[in-house]
Each structure stands twice: as C-alpha cells, then as structure tokens.
Design an enzyme around this catalytic site. Sequence first.
Site, PDB file in Angstrom:
ATOM      1  N   LYS A  89       0.733  -1.231   0.045  1.00  0.00           N
ATOM      2  CA  LYS A  89       0.054   0.092   0.137  1.00  0.00           C
ATOM      3  C   LYS A  89       1.010   1.275  -0.066  1.00  0.00           C
ATOM      4  O   LYS A  89       0.432   2.298  -0.590  1.00  0.00           O
ATOM      5  CB  LYS A  89      -0.787   0.102   1.295  1.00  0.00           C
ATOM      6  CG  LYS A  89      -2.066  -0.921   1.145  1.00  0.00           C
ATOM      7  CD  LYS A  89      -3.079  -0.610   0.104  1.00  0.00           C
ATOM      8  CE  LYS A  89      -4.203  -1.676   0.045  1.00  0.00           C
ATOM      9  NZ  LYS A  89      -5.190  -1.306  -0.664  1.00  0.00           N
ATOM     10  N   GLU A 111      -9.749   6.584   3.022  1.00  0.00           N
ATOM     11  CA  GLU A 111     -10.406   5.434   3.455  1.00  0.00           C
ATOM     12  C   GLU A 111      -9.849   4.385   3.793  1.00  0.00           C
ATOM     13  O   GLU A 111      -8.691   3.915   3.318  1.00  0.00           O
ATOM     14  CB  GLU A 111     -11.574   5.110   2.590  1.00  0.00           C
ATOM     15  CG  GLU A 111     -11.191   4.098   1.357  1.00  0.00           C
ATOM     16  CD  GLU A 111     -10.201   4.385   0.553  1.00  0.00           C
ATOM     17  OE1 GLU A 111      -9.865   5.631   0.241  1.00  0.00           O
ATOM     18  OE2 GLU A 111      -9.427   3.553   0.005  1.00  0.00           O
ATOM     19  N   SER A 377       1.589  -9.964  -0.856  1.00  0.00           N
ATOM     20  CA  SER A 377       1.194  -8.345  -0.896  1.00  0.00           C
ATOM     21  C   SER A 377       1.412  -7.883   0.541  1.00  0.00           C
ATOM     22  O   SER A 377       1.504  -6.564   0.821  1.00  0.00           O
ATOM     23  CB  SER A 377      -0.043  -8.070  -1.291  1.00  0.00           C
ATOM     24  OG  SER A 377      -1.193  -9.021  -0.620  1.00  0.00           O
TER      25      SER A 377
END
Lengths: 393, 284
Positions: A89, A111, A377
């Site tokens: 991220k 968010e 990830s």
Amino acid sequence: MNYNVNEHGYYGDFGGAFIPEMLYPNVEELRQNYLQITSEESFQKEFHDLLKAYVGRPTPLYYAKRFSEKYSTKIYLKREDLCHTGAHKVNNTIGQILLAKRLGKHRIIAETGAGQHGVATATVCALMGLECIVYMGEVDIKRQAPNVARMKMLGATVVPAMSGSKTLKDATNEAIRDWINNPEDTHYIIGSVVGPHPYPDMVARFQSVISEEVQKQLMQLEYRNAPDYVVACVGGGSNAAGIYYHYLDDPKVGIIAVEAAGKGIDSGESAATSALGKIGIIHGSKTLLMQTGDGQITEPYSISAGLDYPGVGPMHAHLFASGRGEFISITDTDAMEAGLELCRLEGIIPAIETSHALAIFKERKFKPDDVIVINLSGRGDKDLNTYIDYFNL
Amino acid sequence: MLRQIAQTGAGFRYYALVPSIPNAPITNMNRIQQKLQEDKKILSIYFTAGYPNLIDTVSILQALQESGVDMIEIGLPFSDPLADGPTIQESSTHALRQGMTTKLLFKQLKDIRKTIHIPLILMGYFNPVLQYGVEKFCAKCQEIGIDGLILPDLPLAEYQLHYKETFEKYSLLNTFLITPQTSEARIRQIDNATNGFIYMVSSASTTGVKSGIDTSQEKYFKRIANMNLKNPQIVGFGISNRATFEVATSHAKGAIIGSAFIKMLTQEGIAGINPFINNILTQS
C-alpha cells in the site's frame, strides 16, 4: 487488444468518472496534471529515492523452494510484505503524497478497511508533515484495533463511518463526502485501483514498480524477464494491478486473479465480484459490482477485511470480461489453511488477503517448469488475532 | 397558444403548445418549461420516496401540491448516496429497508397525473437507472408523466455521448448541477446542454450540511445571474426556511428545499406539510 487505460479513462467498457459536479474540479485538476507531474524528473527522483531509502525497495523476489516442491512447480514470491508498514500500500501513498504536495494541498483524507491503507497514508503524512484524516467503518474500527492505534500514534485522526453497513464501502463514501465539503485544500488518497478516472490508472502506475522490479529480478534468476504466470489476490485490486502492469500486453504471461469466495460463492456471504457482480457504478467508476436487481450495492463478506469490497477496479473488470485474466475464487477455509502452510514451509506469515492467492495450487495445476510469480502483498501480523481464533493457537 | 399541427384521417386533431422562447428545440413545452415561464419565484421540494412510510409517496405529492408548491423532486433512494448528508442518507436507508424499489415507485406513480398537475422530477443516482435499463426507465417516466431527471453522478460528457438522445426521445429534461467551484466555461457548456433550469448548488457541500446563506454565497449567486444564461437557475443545498428562500430567490428563479423538509416529515409527518410550506410562501 490493449489492457491499459485509454484517453477517456476507460479500460474497455469499464472506468470513466461518474462523479457529482461537486467533485469535478478536484478530479479534473488531477486528471489534467497527474501524468505531467509524475513524469517530471524531480518527481521521479524523489519517488524512487523514498521507495529505496524509506520503504526498503526493491523488495526481494524469493524462490520458495519447499512450497514449490510441495506443488511440483516453480513458485517465486514478490516480498511486498517486507515494505515499510508491512504491505504494498505504501508504494501508492508515497506517490500520491508527492503529487498532493505539488498540487499545493495540505490536508489529506483517506478511506481504509482493514487499516493497511490508513496506516500507509498516516505514515506518509507524518513524513511530510501534512494533516491526515482517515475514514474507517465503525465495524472495522472495532475489529482492527491495532491498526487504529498505529494511525493514532502516527498523528492521524481516525473518523468512524457510521452510515450504511459501517465498513469499507461506507468509509469510502464518507471520504468522498469530506472531499465535496472541502474542495480547495484537500487531496483524497484512494488506496486501490478504484474510484473515478484518473485514480485507477494513477494508483496502478505507482504500484507498477512491483512488476518493473520483477522483470529485472527474474532476468537474473531465470534469464528471462517474464514468468509464465503472475498471481495476486483482488479486492479492489491494487497489488494485482502492480504485479500485472508490465505484463498486461504480453500474451505469453498468464494473469491469475484470486477473489475471496468467503463462505462459498452461493452462500450469500462472499466477495467474489467477478462471479457475483454485474456492471454498474460504484464510487465514480463503471465496473463490476455486487448489487441487487434494483441497483442497490450489497455488502460483501470475506474473512479478510482487505478483500471485502463490493466492486473491483475497472482494469480487472476488463481483464475478466475480455478473458485476458483467469479468475479463481478461494474460500475462507482454503485461504486460512494456505496461510498456515506458507508459515510451516517457508517461515513467512502472510496477510490473509495474500493467503487467498497462495491457495490456488489445490485446484489449479501447473507444469513442473512453469515459472509462477505470486505477489506476497502483505505480512500477517495484523491478522494474528484472526489466525489465533481460527486455529485455536 | 394552441396551434393545430396535424390532422389524421380518422379526424383526430393534435395540438402542440408553441413556446414563446425563441430557438427552443422542443415544440411541445413540458410542464417544467411552462412553470419556469411564470412570473414568480419557484419553490421546489425534494423528498425521498418511501419515507417516512413506504406508502406515503402519493399522499406527500398531493399535500405538497395543495399547499402551493411549484415543483417536486421525487428522490429515488440509493444505498450509497455520495452527494448527500446524513438526513437524506438516513431517509434513503430507511426507505430501502422498508422495500422501496424503482419498480415499486413506478407502480405507486402509475395514476399520478390524474391528481397532480405540477412538474415532477425524479432525482437519484445513476446505478439504479442503469440496472432498470436507461431506455426502459425513460419510457416509463414518460408514460407516467415525469417531466425531468436529476442524476448528479451522470456527468455532462457521459450524458451527451450516450444518453442525450434517449432522454430527449421521451421528452425528459435533464438537469445539471453547478457549484461555486464550477468554471465559467463549464457553466456555459452546461447551459448549452439543457433546456430547463440549472441546479445551482449554494456551497461546496453535501446536502443538508450547511445551513443559511452567507455573503460569499450571495456574491456567487450574483456572479451567475450576471452571466445571462439561457436557463434560469434554481438554488439548492442550505435552503431551509422563509429567510433562506428569500435570499436565494433574490438572485435566482427559485429554490429547492430537501433536507429541512425531510427533517420536518420525520418529526411531524404528512400533517406538517401544509404549515411548513405556508411558512415559506406567506409574506412576512
């Protein structure tokens, strides 16, 4: 066929910017500037310097020997779990915060569902000294307490989203409403390849550092820059977009997208958008989404908070509709077992999102000499409570 | 005036209202256009279909018409209303929980033109319309006697490229929003794209969040008024009572009240409609 975005912001039939006029000036400002700003040399330098020194890139491409032996094929893991903050991220939040600064914005909103994107946003805001407000569903705040604490430590304000089902989709609605009410000084850092154009393309470009590195690393390890398959889990789809990006138009590379089947596709508790969704509009994008016959968006379910989004990014909707991507859905049970299996075989505790991608080998067979790259990830620290409860550890 | 434009072999005569505005592309003026021609300030009311009770739609429309409202926006509830503040969000969630759907709303409105003669607009988000089928939706609107649509998340470019012909085929006026941040060039584009009115959002906000009108907003109203647009402007967001209605309409053709009306309905129900509207329309 082209699998990248076109000049109108569409991937095939999917994408666009279905936004109320109140958002138009901000989204238009981004659309007009994102390509130019991000291609400037000074931007690229700052971005790559931070990815190297702060995030810890390049992340390793690791040959998972015991895991490969178990399934009689060659499996590489792209170790995004080793990024600062514990997941891919941060690649996107670094890119967007540099862009926001150049656009003169000093208030950042985001968010978050599981909290990973919220933490990655709070992190870069602390790094740049910008105000940070993170919207998070009231339900998610309760089930992801450690990430809420991390965001607070990093100086962010966490605002509970109390509307609708009080989860990720509602947190996204609240962030969009905040942007409507603060049109001058605020940048909205969306965490996935969703939302109105140019977000899906912009986020995919920032995440494309993943497949760019894979190309170089694979050349050293396998003397070829492309694997036979790239595999990733898909909620909104940002880690998937990142590992597919440089292979989208290479037909020799198979693209495998793994969605969360939850308790089973037909159970009524699932997040497998490609199987259950229909074309529609969610958060400003025309894409596949789970909805009622009347066009009301429904609430998805997955054991993994990062995969329970009722839509999927327009790039992935196009990969599905065109047949370019192979979509597989994995249940909670199979994902949890695959996560535990990776712990025991390779000494890596994966995020539950990632565990879905690791679970495909039970039903999808590969040849012994196939080279498969899975995007690992995120790391599983944030999911320890779920693992502990599930396995009675 | 009425002018005879065709006569069939069976002896039926068809009449069309010829509008007095020059260059108007639609010869058969729709109720919104007729209303906008009247020499008066327009009061338009928004309410969410299916709220407070599922079966209230027709009663609310009748009470609004009887109390002297000029135009009504019937809200088609949506699960994820991005541009709306808490009041309309809650009314939408409530309406959906009680079972409101596009199909049910059309059923409730089937005979509405037997009693309601003022302009009716459907306002909602694009996804439910897309799922119903855009052409089927428009055809149904025309059949019932709906005069226009407001779909805030259907942007200008998409509308012009894909849906304009369909809307016009069924004589539906599409209304676009402008905000204090909308550029002059874009306002002119929007003005060219419609033949009804422009929905002038009074401030950068979601619905029902800010109340009152301040001097910077008045400056914005004046700026738009001075642009001499083809379409009149009707102000929405932040209008809640007689005072704000007066300020808004001193620079615009009319004003829309939504959240404040829904709050009143929550507290007082249908019986509260007449006093609420009277309060706004009666000269102090």
